[in-house]
Design an enzyme around this catalytic site. Structure first.
Site, PDB file in Angstrom:
ATOM      1  N   CYS A   2    -122.300 -37.722   2.974  1.00  0.00           N
ATOM      2  CA  CYS A   2    -123.139 -38.549   3.759  1.00  0.00           C
ATOM      3  C   CYS A   2    -124.876 -37.350   3.378  1.00  0.00           C
ATOM      4  O   CYS A   2    -124.202 -36.623   2.908  1.00  0.00           O
ATOM      5  CB  CYS A   2    -123.029 -38.625   5.216  1.00  0.00           C
ATOM      6  SG  CYS A   2    -120.872 -39.616   5.078  1.00  0.00           S
ATOM      7  N   ARG A  27    -125.991 -40.128  -1.742  1.00  0.00           N
ATOM      8  CA  ARG A  27    -124.470 -39.010  -1.428  1.00  0.00           C
ATOM      9  C   ARG A  27    -123.375 -40.428  -0.704  1.00  0.00           C
ATOM     10  O   ARG A  27    -122.545 -39.801  -0.192  1.00  0.00           O
ATOM     11  CB  ARG A  27    -125.380 -37.950  -0.158  1.00  0.00           C
ATOM     12  CG  ARG A  27    -125.978 -37.163  -0.742  1.00  0.00           C
ATOM     13  CD  ARG A  27    -126.452 -36.211  -0.304  1.00  0.00           C
ATOM     14  NE  ARG A  27    -125.480 -35.625   0.532  1.00  0.00           N
ATOM     15  CZ  ARG A  27    -125.342 -33.784   0.554  1.00  0.00           C
ATOM     16  NH1 ARG A  27    -126.053 -33.471  -0.314  1.00  0.00           N
ATOM     17  NH2 ARG A  27    -124.613 -34.000   0.930  1.00  0.00           N
ATOM     18  N   TRP A  74    -121.267 -42.487   4.031  1.00  0.00           N
ATOM     19  CA  TRP A  74    -120.298 -42.709   3.125  1.00  0.00           C
ATOM     20  C   TRP A  74    -118.396 -42.852   3.962  1.00  0.00           C
ATOM     21  O   TRP A  74    -118.094 -41.450   4.220  1.00  0.00           O
ATOM     22  CB  TRP A  74    -120.024 -41.291   2.003  1.00  0.00           C
ATOM     23  CG  TRP A  74    -118.681 -41.444   0.759  1.00  0.00           C
ATOM     24  CD1 TRP A  74    -118.782 -42.273   0.030  1.00  0.00           C
ATOM     25  CD2 TRP A  74    -117.096 -41.526   1.056  1.00  0.00           C
ATOM     26  NE1 TRP A  74    -117.433 -42.312  -0.899  1.00  0.00           N
ATOM     27  CE2 TRP A  74    -116.293 -41.252  -0.532  1.00  0.00           C
ATOM     28  CE3 TRP A  74    -116.599 -39.954   1.989  1.00  0.00           C
ATOM     29  CZ2 TRP A  74    -114.994 -41.083  -0.634  1.00  0.00           C
ATOM     30  CZ3 TRP A  74    -114.983 -39.893   1.267  1.00  0.00           C
ATOM     31  CH2 TRP A  74    -114.216 -40.264   0.457  1.00  0.00           C
ATOM     32  N   ASN A 100    -121.954 -34.955   9.395  1.00  0.00           N
ATOM     33  CA  ASN A 100    -120.974 -34.806   7.996  1.00  0.00           C
ATOM     34  C   ASN A 100    -120.395 -34.005   7.496  1.00  0.00           C
ATOM     35  O   ASN A 100    -119.758 -33.071   8.249  1.00  0.00           O
ATOM     36  CB  ASN A 100    -122.441 -34.694   6.884  1.00  0.00           C
ATOM     37  CG  ASN A 100    -122.002 -34.150   5.198  1.00  0.00           C
ATOM     38  OD1 ASN A 100    -120.828 -34.880   4.942  1.00  0.00           O
ATOM     39  ND2 ASN A 100    -122.887 -33.854   4.339  1.00  0.00           N
ATOM     40  N   GLY A 101    -119.138 -34.752   7.624  1.00  0.00           N
ATOM     41  CA  GLY A 101    -117.339 -34.047   7.733  1.00  0.00           C
ATOM     42  C   GLY A 101    -116.779 -34.481   8.498  1.00  0.00           C
ATOM     43  O   GLY A 101    -116.797 -35.595   8.652  1.00  0.00           O
ATOM     44  N   GLU A 486    -114.015 -36.563 -20.581  1.00  0.00           N
ATOM     45  CA  GLU A 486    -114.987 -37.706 -20.056  1.00  0.00           C
ATOM     46  C   GLU A 486    -116.167 -38.801 -19.878  1.00  0.00           C
ATOM     47  O   GLU A 486    -116.324 -39.605 -19.512  1.00  0.00           O
ATOM     48  CB  GLU A 486    -116.375 -36.363 -20.214  1.00  0.00           C
ATOM     49  CG  GLU A 486    -118.301 -36.304 -19.766  1.00  0.00           C
ATOM     50  CD  GLU A 486    -117.697 -36.403 -18.824  1.00  0.00           C
ATOM     51  OE1 GLU A 486    -116.764 -36.127 -17.752  1.00  0.00           O
ATOM     52  OE2 GLU A 486    -118.914 -36.812 -17.530  1.00  0.00           O
ATOM     53  N   LYS A 490    -116.782 -41.697 -17.482  1.00  0.00           N
ATOM     54  CA  LYS A 490    -117.710 -42.608 -16.883  1.00  0.00           C
ATOM     55  C   LYS A 490    -117.649 -43.799 -17.110  1.00  0.00           C
ATOM     56  O   LYS A 490    -118.154 -44.733 -16.902  1.00  0.00           O
ATOM     57  CB  LYS A 490    -118.949 -41.727 -19.221  1.00  0.00           C
ATOM     58  CG  LYS A 490    -119.231 -40.877 -18.348  1.00  0.00           C
ATOM     59  CD  LYS A 490    -120.455 -40.470 -17.389  1.00  0.00           C
ATOM     60  CE  LYS A 490    -119.586 -39.781 -15.755  1.00  0.00           C
ATOM     61  NZ  LYS A 490    -120.111 -38.668 -15.847  1.00  0.00           N
ATOM     62  N   GLU A 493    -116.108 -44.567 -13.990  1.00  0.00           N
ATOM     63  CA  GLU A 493    -116.200 -44.701 -12.762  1.00  0.00           C
ATOM     64  C   GLU A 493    -117.669 -45.787 -12.519  1.00  0.00           C
ATOM     65  O   GLU A 493    -117.903 -46.068 -11.497  1.00  0.00           O
ATOM     66  CB  GLU A 493    -116.844 -43.613 -12.324  1.00  0.00           C
ATOM     67  CG  GLU A 493    -117.825 -42.606 -13.386  1.00  0.00           C
ATOM     68  CD  GLU A 493    -118.272 -41.039 -12.611  1.00  0.00           C
ATOM     69  OE1 GLU A 493    -118.022 -41.144 -11.374  1.00  0.00           O
ATOM     70  OE2 GLU A 493    -118.871 -40.707 -14.202  1.00  0.00           O
ATOM     71  N   HIS A 509     -95.917 -39.502 -28.847  1.00  0.00           N
ATOM     72  CA  HIS A 509     -95.125 -39.909 -27.951  1.00  0.00           C
ATOM     73  C   HIS A 509     -95.420 -40.297 -26.334  1.00  0.00           C
ATOM     74  O   HIS A 509     -94.954 -40.266 -26.038  1.00  0.00           O
ATOM     75  CB  HIS A 509     -95.823 -37.774 -27.552  1.00  0.00           C
ATOM     76  CG  HIS A 509     -95.913 -36.973 -28.686  1.00  0.00           C
ATOM     77  ND1 HIS A 509     -94.392 -36.468 -29.463  1.00  0.00           N
ATOM     78  CD2 HIS A 509     -96.578 -35.478 -29.236  1.00  0.00           C
ATOM     79  CE1 HIS A 509     -94.309 -35.910 -29.959  1.00  0.00           C
ATOM     80  NE2 HIS A 509     -96.006 -35.363 -30.186  1.00  0.00           N
ATOM     81  N   LYS A 608    -122.359 -39.173  -4.254  1.00  0.00           N
ATOM     82  CA  LYS A 608    -122.396 -37.493  -5.794  1.00  0.00           C
ATOM     83  C   LYS A 608    -121.837 -36.130  -5.217  1.00  0.00           C
ATOM     84  O   LYS A 608    -121.261 -36.162  -6.029  1.00  0.00           O
ATOM     85  CB  LYS A 608    -123.381 -38.524  -5.540  1.00  0.00           C
ATOM     86  CG  LYS A 608    -124.378 -36.894  -6.368  1.00  0.00           C
ATOM     87  CD  LYS A 608    -124.697 -37.303  -7.566  1.00  0.00           C
ATOM     88  CE  LYS A 608    -124.728 -36.154  -8.522  1.00  0.00           C
ATOM     89  NZ  LYS A 608    -124.342 -36.604 -10.203  1.00  0.00           N
TER      90      LYS A 608
HETATM   91  C1  AGP Z   1    -118.663 -37.212 -12.603  1.00  0.00           C
HETATM   92  O1  AGP Z   1    -119.614 -38.242 -12.963  1.00  0.00           O
HETATM   93  C2  AGP Z   1    -118.800 -37.361 -10.888  1.00  0.00           C
HETATM   94  N1  AGP Z   1    -119.027 -38.381 -10.451  1.00  0.00           N
HETATM   95  C3  AGP Z   1    -117.622 -36.481 -10.851  1.00  0.00           C
HETATM   96  O2  AGP Z   1    -116.409 -36.514 -11.182  1.00  0.00           O
HETATM   97  C4  AGP Z   1    -118.363 -34.912 -10.656  1.00  0.00           C
HETATM   98  O3  AGP Z   1    -118.010 -34.408 -11.466  1.00  0.00           O
HETATM   99  C5  AGP Z   1    -117.590 -34.076  -8.923  1.00  0.00           C
HETATM  100  O4  AGP Z   1    -117.513 -34.736  -7.479  1.00  0.00           O
HETATM  101  C6  AGP Z   1    -118.099 -32.208  -9.372  1.00  0.00           C
HETATM  102  O5  AGP Z   1    -118.454 -32.649  -8.678  1.00  0.00           O
HETATM  103  P1  AGP Z   1    -119.762 -31.224  -8.186  1.00  0.00           P
HETATM  104  O6  AGP Z   1    -120.398 -30.883  -9.840  1.00  0.00           O
HETATM  105  O7  AGP Z   1    -120.883 -31.862  -7.594  1.00  0.00           O
HETATM  106  O8  AGP Z   1    -118.949 -30.105  -8.199  1.00  0.00           O
END
Ligand code: AGP
Length: 613
Positions: A2, A27, A74, A100-101, A486, A490, A493, A509, A608
């Site tokens: 959060c 966040r 969050w 937060n936590g 990757e 992208k 997500e 396979h 994030k």
């Molecule tokens: C990336 O697009 C993601 N949202 C996620 O996988 C991110 O890279 C991951 O949570 C790691 O975050 P960090 O680099 O802040 O540790």
């Protein structure tokens, strides 16, 4: 995960806090709230949904004061709702907190407090904290002491800020473990608190970061920090260079779009201070690695999550190829449960944009326990990962706000490339000629990224054609296999389209059974050692009526006749090709998400920084 904001000073606190929450919305964005001390009474406004909803509520029912706290959530415990939003309010209405936590023992605490007659109004674990503070305050009439006692009772990792109407001149902030940072910004006659820098840099660059186990009494013109065991701590003021403009969208529609385009600059910023142009060598002073250390390394274990882990997979190839050091990649969430083979000759290398990811920090701690050297590649200045590492490489790309990581994917690949060259040099395994060649190649990357970005219009056309697909398969081999992962990440997500990244050689396979006319196959087929294999992979998919989009090198004449469409990229030295090849995949996902009318920067269910396990 959060976002937390606090303010004390002479300004009207509400707009400062709401502005801070807006900056931290990445966040967490399922509900938000503000509490301000107005004429001796705490006023609270909370709303489910995004900050804009909270802003409307505040317009309808304004609140004014010179001290306050705010939160963007969050959800972990309890659905996103007004009642579950923070600030959480105690029974007397005189103490409020943002948190937060996760309170791991909240059920036991709730039972204990309920048996004393406390009534809970939310489903959150956070509410136990505010009631506990009230419980201890009722006995001691000492807010600071009550917060300390509470911190000793709650289990888990936490960042909290407390406001009490009995203490109109102070906020109390505390950090326990790795639930995200608490940064305190020092102004002239005013002090700011936030869980992350974008909320602060507009007001001040003089920042104090709380360490785990520290608690601060924050006043408008003073700051006192102690450990929860009562030991005084001298605040260390850091001058954070981030410019507030880089935390703004500017002319772009979304942060993600801005950050994709920014890669021309970020890829060059990440080289600053690391490349010595007179002799084409690499220097990484913050790594604190000398020749003896470099020569003692027997293994590097890269650990990270999500996108950062995919950058690590590219890094494994770079470190093995350039520095000839055996390297493994282990997903951070698995590290501490894997009984990893780590000793004093191992380097555990964490990669993290936020430097606050709980699993990555736990992996670093496990490495430390097993006597490894801990290095980190981190973006967020002052973050926990940066502080606990023995040495680090800062990405130097400025704040990344879009939840989908882009510039914080490409920069660490360059950092890993530089690390490989640097270690090879120190270990004496790299000839001067080869080093010069490698560094020259590195310097070409920002220009190549610009060329890759110039194809955006063609990518938009393809995004329009493919925006309704239900699933997509991304294929790559060798150093571009992680780019397939990757690219797929992208897409899923931010567009919510199912996508899978797969090693192309594994298709036969099993996964080739999926291929039909409705399945787009995105094949990374640039000119490297795996090129011919990828071409035959494309042929195989076409033979089964698959729709193929190839990522191909400009000038390639073999691919266009066999693929349905091409994402063109400039010719790039193969070791650096992942940095360039990912760019069309970032743009493709971005434009599909826009065309589907989705919230690109704040995709559903995500945040994030993932500060919970
Ligand atoms: C990336 O697009 C993601 N949202 C996620 O996988 C991110 O890279 C991951 O949570 C790691 O975050 P960090 O680099 O802040 O540790």
């Amino acid at each position: 995960m959060c976002g937390i904001v606090g303010y004390i000073g002479e300004r009207d606190a509400t707009p400062v806090i709401v502005n801070g929450l807006r900056k931290l919305e990445y966040r967490g964005y399922d509900s938000a709230g503000v509490a301000v001390l107005e004429n001796g009474k705490i006023e609270v406004r909370r709303e489910a949904g995004k900050i804009s909803g909270l802003e409307t509520l505040i317009q309808q029912s304004p609140l004014h004061g010179k001290i306050g706290i705010g939160h963007t959530r969050w959800a972990t415990h309890g659905v996103p709702s007004q009642q579950n939003a923070h600030p959480q309010v105690g029974s007397t209405g005189k103490i409020v907190i943002v948190h937060n936590g996760i309170v791991e023992n909240y059920l036991a605490l709730k039972e204990e407090l309920s048996s004393e007659g406390v009534e809970f109004k939310s489903e959150t674990d956070t509410e136990t904290i505010v009631h506990l503070i009230e419980h201890f305050f009722a006995v001691s009439q000492d807010l600071y002491g009550a917060v300390v006692e509470t911190l000793k009772r709650i289990r888990g990792a936490h960042g909290i800020v407390v406001l009490s109407s009995d203490y109109p001149d102070q906020l109390i902030a505390a950090r326990l473990g790795n639930a995200g940072g608490i940064a305190i910004g020092l102004g002239e006659g005013e002090t700011f608190i936030a869980s992350d820098l974008p909320a602060l840099v507009e007001f001040t660059h003089r920042i104090v970061f709380l360490d785990s186990g520290e608690i601060a009494v924050v006043k408008k013109d003073s700051l006192e920090i102690s450990t929860i065991n009562g030991k005084k701590v001298k605040p260390v003021v850091q001058n954070v260079p981030w410019d507030p403009i880089s935390a703004e969208k500017g002319l772009y529609r979304h942060f993600m779009q801005k950050e994709i385009h920014e890669q021309v600059r970020s890829l060059s910023d990440t080289l600053v201070g690391r490349v010595e142009f007179d002799n084409y060598s690499i220097v990484l002073p913050d790594l604190k690695c000398d020749q003896e250390k470099a020569r003692s390394i027997q293994k590097i274990m890269i650990t990270a999550c999500g996108t950062a882990a995919y950058a690590g997979m590219v890094g494994k190839i770079l470190l093995e190829k350039i520095a000839r050091i055996p390297t493994e990649v282990i997903i951070a969430s698995e590290f501490r449960y894997a009984d990893p083979l780590v000793d004093e000759n191992t380097v555990v290398l964490a990669i993290s944009q936020s430097g606050e990811t709980a699993d990555t920090l736990a992996a670093m701690a496990e490495g430390r326990k097993r006597k490894a050297t801990i290095w980190a590649i981190v973006n967020a200045i002052g973050s926990q990962a940066m502080r606990v590492a023995d040495g680090f490489i800062s990405m130097q790309v400025g704040p990344e706000i879009g939840v989908a990581s882009t510039k914080a994917f490409t920069a660490p690949i360059l950092n890993l490339y530089m690390l490989a060259v640097y270690l090879a040099d120190l270990r004496g395994t790299l000839s001067k000629t080869r080093r010069i060649e490698l560094v020259r190649d590195l310097l070409r990357v920002p220009g190549l990224a610009e060329k890759a970005l110039s194809h955006e219009d063609e990518i938009m056309v393809l995004a329009e054609q493919y925006k309704h697909v239900r699933s997509a398969l991304y294929l790559g081999r060798g150093i571009n296999m992680p780019i397939a992962y990757e690219g797929a990440l992208k897409l899923k997500e931010i567009t919510y389209i199912h996508a899978e990244g797969y090693p192309a050689g594994e298709m036969k396979h099993g996964p080739i059974a999926l291929v039909d006319k409705d399945l787009p196959v995105i094949a990374l087929a640039t000119q490297d050692a795996w090129y011919e294999k990828m071409v035959s992979q494309i042929e195989q998919a076409k033979a089964r009526s698959g729709k193929v989009i190839a990522v191909a090198t400009e000038g390639d004449e073999l691919i266009p006749p066999i693929a349905d469409a091409v994402f063109w990229v400039p010719k790039t030295p193969w070791l650096l090709s992942p940095v360039i090849n990912v760019i069309p995949l970032q743009l493709f996902a971005y434009h599909i998400a826009v065309l589907r009318g989705l919230d690109v920067d704040q995709p559903r269910n995500l945040a994030k920084s993932v500060t919970v396990e």
